[in-house]
Design a protein around this motif. Sequence first.
Motif, mmCIF file in Angstrom:
data_model
loop_
_atom_site.group_PDB
_atom_site.id
_atom_site.type_symbol
_atom_site.label_atom_id
_atom_site.label_comp_id
_atom_site.label_asym_id
_atom_site.label_seq_id
_atom_site.Cartn_x
_atom_site.Cartn_y
_atom_site.Cartn_z
ATOM 1 N N LYS A 24 0.844 -1.189 0.000
ATOM 2 C CA LYS A 24 0.000 0.000 0.000
ATOM 3 C C LYS A 24 0.881 1.240 0.000
ATOM 4 C CE LYS A 24 -3.649 2.110 -0.420
ATOM 5 N NZ LYS A 24 -4.573 1.829 -1.536
ATOM 6 N N LEU A 60 -5.882 -2.165 8.778
ATOM 7 C CA LEU A 60 -7.017 -1.624 8.015
ATOM 8 C C LEU A 60 -7.221 -2.388 6.709
ATOM 9 C CD1 LEU A 60 -6.519 2.215 8.621
ATOM 10 C CD2 LEU A 60 -8.271 0.736 9.612
ATOM 11 N N LEU A 63 -9.017 -5.554 7.577
ATOM 12 C CA LEU A 63 -10.450 -5.315 7.855
ATOM 13 C C LEU A 63 -11.233 -4.948 6.598
ATOM 14 C CD1 LEU A 63 -10.083 -3.202 11.115
ATOM 15 C CD2 LEU A 63 -11.103 -5.482 10.959
ATOM 16 N N ALA A 65 -11.010 -2.062 5.175
ATOM 17 C CA ALA A 65 -11.268 -0.625 5.180
ATOM 18 C C ALA A 65 -10.347 0.119 4.222
ATOM 19 C CB ALA A 65 -11.090 -0.067 6.597
ATOM 20 N N VAL A 66 -9.201 -0.482 3.937
ATOM 21 C CA VAL A 66 -8.263 0.085 2.968
ATOM 22 C C VAL A 66 -7.962 -1.010 1.948
ATOM 23 C CG1 VAL A 66 -5.906 0.918 2.639
ATOM 24 C CG2 VAL A 66 -7.252 1.744 4.577
ATOM 25 N N GLU A 67 -7.975 -0.623 0.686
ATOM 26 C CA GLU A 67 -7.757 -1.603 -0.378
ATOM 27 C C GLU A 67 -6.262 -1.675 -0.706
ATOM 28 O OE1 GLU A 67 -9.542 -2.424 -4.856
ATOM 29 O OE2 GLU A 67 -9.648 -0.442 -3.969
ATOM 30 N N ARG A 84 -16.127 -9.441 2.396
ATOM 31 C CA ARG A 84 -15.932 -8.676 3.635
ATOM 32 C C ARG A 84 -17.094 -8.841 4.616
ATOM 33 N NH1 ARG A 84 -17.313 -4.473 6.418
ATOM 34 N NH2 ARG A 84 -19.045 -4.132 4.992
ATOM 35 N N SER A 85 -18.323 -8.691 4.115
ATOM 36 C CA SER A 85 -19.481 -8.747 5.012
ATOM 37 C C SER A 85 -19.581 -10.113 5.696
ATOM 38 C CB SER A 85 -20.761 -8.440 4.233
ATOM 39 O OG SER A 85 -21.876 -8.489 5.082
ATOM 40 N N MET A 88 -16.792 -10.534 8.304
ATOM 41 C CA MET A 88 -16.899 -9.752 9.529
ATOM 42 C C MET A 88 -17.912 -10.339 10.506
ATOM 43 S SD MET A 88 -14.485 -7.741 9.035
ATOM 44 C CE MET A 88 -14.590 -7.002 10.648
ATOM 45 N N GLU A 89 -18.721 -11.300 10.046
ATOM 46 C CA GLU A 89 -19.618 -11.976 10.987
ATOM 47 C C GLU A 89 -18.817 -12.784 12.004
ATOM 48 O OE1 GLU A 89 -22.515 -14.286 8.904
ATOM 49 O OE2 GLU A 89 -23.350 -12.532 7.857
ATOM 50 N N PHE A 93 -13.385 -6.421 16.115
ATOM 51 C CA PHE A 93 -12.349 -5.383 16.057
ATOM 52 C C PHE A 93 -12.572 -4.370 17.162
ATOM 53 C CE2 PHE A 93 -11.199 -1.053 14.624
ATOM 54 C CZ PHE A 93 -9.822 -1.215 14.550
ATOM 55 N N LEU A 98 -10.378 4.403 19.630
ATOM 56 C CA LEU A 98 -11.640 4.585 18.912
ATOM 57 C C LEU A 98 -12.808 4.700 19.890
ATOM 58 C CD1 LEU A 98 -12.177 4.677 15.877
ATOM 59 C CD2 LEU A 98 -12.808 2.276 15.992
ATOM 60 N N HIS A 117 -23.922 -7.958 13.866
ATOM 61 C CA HIS A 117 -23.165 -9.200 13.689
ATOM 62 C C HIS A 117 -24.074 -10.422 13.581
ATOM 63 C CE1 HIS A 117 -18.981 -7.887 13.894
ATOM 64 N NE2 HIS A 117 -19.335 -7.031 14.836
ATOM 65 N N ARG B 83 -16.972 9.620 15.592
ATOM 66 C CA ARG B 83 -15.842 8.779 15.135
ATOM 67 C C ARG B 83 -16.224 7.298 15.166
ATOM 68 N NH1 ARG B 83 -11.505 10.420 19.103
ATOM 69 N NH2 ARG B 83 -10.174 8.983 17.973
ATOM 70 N N VAL B 89 -17.456 0.019 9.812
ATOM 71 C CA VAL B 89 -16.761 -0.698 8.728
ATOM 72 C C VAL B 89 -16.342 -2.094 9.199
ATOM 73 C CG1 VAL B 89 -14.633 -0.703 7.359
ATOM 74 C CG2 VAL B 89 -15.976 1.382 7.529
ATOM 75 N N ALA B 90 -16.018 -2.203 10.486
ATOM 76 C CA ALA B 90 -15.553 -3.481 11.017
ATOM 77 C C ALA B 90 -16.713 -4.370 11.456
ATOM 78 C CB ALA B 90 -14.605 -3.239 12.180
ATOM 79 N N THR B 91 -17.837 -4.271 10.792
ATOM 80 C CA THR B 91 -18.985 -5.158 11.030
ATOM 81 C C THR B 91 -19.450 -5.681 9.667
ATOM 82 O OG1 THR B 91 -20.745 -3.532 10.723
ATOM 83 C CG2 THR B 91 -19.729 -3.637 12.917
ATOM 84 N N PRO B 92 -20.396 -6.608 9.667
ATOM 85 C CA PRO B 92 -20.886 -7.115 8.371
ATOM 86 C C PRO B 92 -21.773 -6.126 7.611
ATOM 87 C CG PRO B 92 -21.258 -8.716 10.132
ATOM 88 C CD PRO B 92 -20.880 -7.429 10.782
ATOM 89 N N ARG B 249 -11.583 3.721 -0.029
ATOM 90 C CA ARG B 249 -10.811 2.507 0.269
ATOM 91 C C ARG B 249 -9.406 2.586 -0.312
ATOM 92 N NH1 ARG B 249 -16.112 -0.004 -0.297
ATOM 93 N NH2 ARG B 249 -15.873 0.087 -2.552
ATOM 94 N N SER B 250 -9.318 3.179 -1.485
ATOM 95 C CA SER B 250 -8.030 3.204 -2.169
ATOM 96 C C SER B 250 -7.059 4.209 -1.548
ATOM 97 C CB SER B 250 -8.285 3.540 -3.644
ATOM 98 O OG SER B 250 -7.107 3.903 -4.270
#
Lengths: 258, 258
Positions: A24, A60, A63, A65-67, A84-85, A88-89, A93, A98, A117, B83, B89-92, B249-250
């Motif tokens: 990245k 990230l 997760l 969140a970042v590609e 992803r969905s 994440m089940e 995180f 946070l 979830h 925030r 994002v960290a869920t389904p 994401r990118s």
Amino acid sequence: MASRRPPKFDGPMDLVLRADDLHKRFGDVAAVNGVTLHVAPGERVGIVGPNGAGKTTTLLMLLGAVEPDRGTVDLVGQRLPQGRSAAMERVGFAAGYLPLPDRLTVLETLRFFADLHGVEDRDEAVESVMDELSIRRLSGQVCESLSSGQGTLVGIAKAVLHRPRLLILDEPTASLDPDVAMRVRDRLEQLNAEHDVTLLLTSHDMREVERLTDRVVFLRDGQVIADGKPADVVAASGHVDLEAMFLAEAARRREEEV
Amino acid sequence: MNGRRVGAMVRRNALAQVRNPGHWFLLLVLPVVDALLFGSIGVAYGDGDGPVRLLITATLLFHLIWQVTLAGSLGFLEEVWSRNVLNLVATPLTEREYLASLGIVGLLRTLVTVVLIATVGLGFYSVSPDSAGWVLVPSVVVLLIFGWAVTLMVVGLTLQYGDSAEVFSWGTLVLLMPLSGMFYPVESLPSLLRPIAEVIPLTSVFAATREGLETGSIAWGELAVGALGSLVALALAAWFLDRQLRRFRSLGWISRFT
């Protein structure tokens, strides 16, 4: 540097996390530069390195969140980003930095994340996790009124109430006093031991890493420079302990920046 | 699309908005203030009951579309302010499920504001909310489509600019209000602004509504132009949001929300 830890799994299908050759770049900065990370069920893995080493960017990407610019992530058997969905089940995180959602009580927050979830018996799961983490007394408080320590515990509760296979933690005890930090570590060890939750965490507290993990992945400039048991990683580095290794690495980075 | 996750997000959004006093002002106070303001102007300066019917109906339609936009854009901003974006994002939860929840909350807000303005109009100015006749049904549908297009655009801008994009959440429609001939034919605008008014889909819808009020007929041609324009706006906004999500994401924009 250190030899790779003998895998506790039979093959790639058993991995809870398989990240291969992650890259990245943000502008001119290569934040992550070829990180490969395989994690087996039940492992306790710490990702360490000085600021700017690429820890959070790596998390990230794990997760979704970042590609990544290049490389692949398979999370609990699901290829990101498409899966992803579904992934994440079974992933939780939490991050020490946070906050929790404003304007909800602790009970409402936990029920909210349980619904997201897909927890089957939501209310029972919420009651259970509040007891496990000794936060039942907080259930009626709005999240923004919690102290740092209380917020961290609730954050971990919302991350584990669906009994994830993999728990990803970014600086889980940052800004906590030693007593609360110790309680958080106790709970994390308990989750790993009693519920077979795989732990993947970042931390700047090397004593915490040595206590909580049985494998350390050391990052420098977005690359893995060591991956193995903490004792092996330290021995191969020639330092007395992980903290000395970390400080030497941070000093090296400072000199480079100057 | 998972209904339970959408429902959880609707509850979260609704609770966050209900517990924020600012939302009460936007949802309950401003519509009443506007209905009283424009209703009284219509009574003071109008000839017969035509002007007051027009002003009350236009106020109702403006708040209908404004509340849809506010629900979506401020709903997302609530997560930015607390925030909570990375937690989500960290869920389904999928992006479509999240947007669906914003849409449902928008409809709920619309319902509240329509009831309020209709009550003021009927109670204080003897203006029935259906004064314009059946043209209101397709007009409302087209306005909701356009409002949803504005919402998607504002969410896309918020992904990039964070809470700096707040002004777009309430300001976009305030800007469009004078330009779209809500209370008057576009011929009343300065000639320089008329070409701009002509390309705003809302202009045709309000023109159709005025015709309904004046003649009781349905101006299908104006409605078709408004519907087509609104669908084009929706398609463009969806494309823009999709592009922004890819850039999110990118380019690692998630770090702006942690």
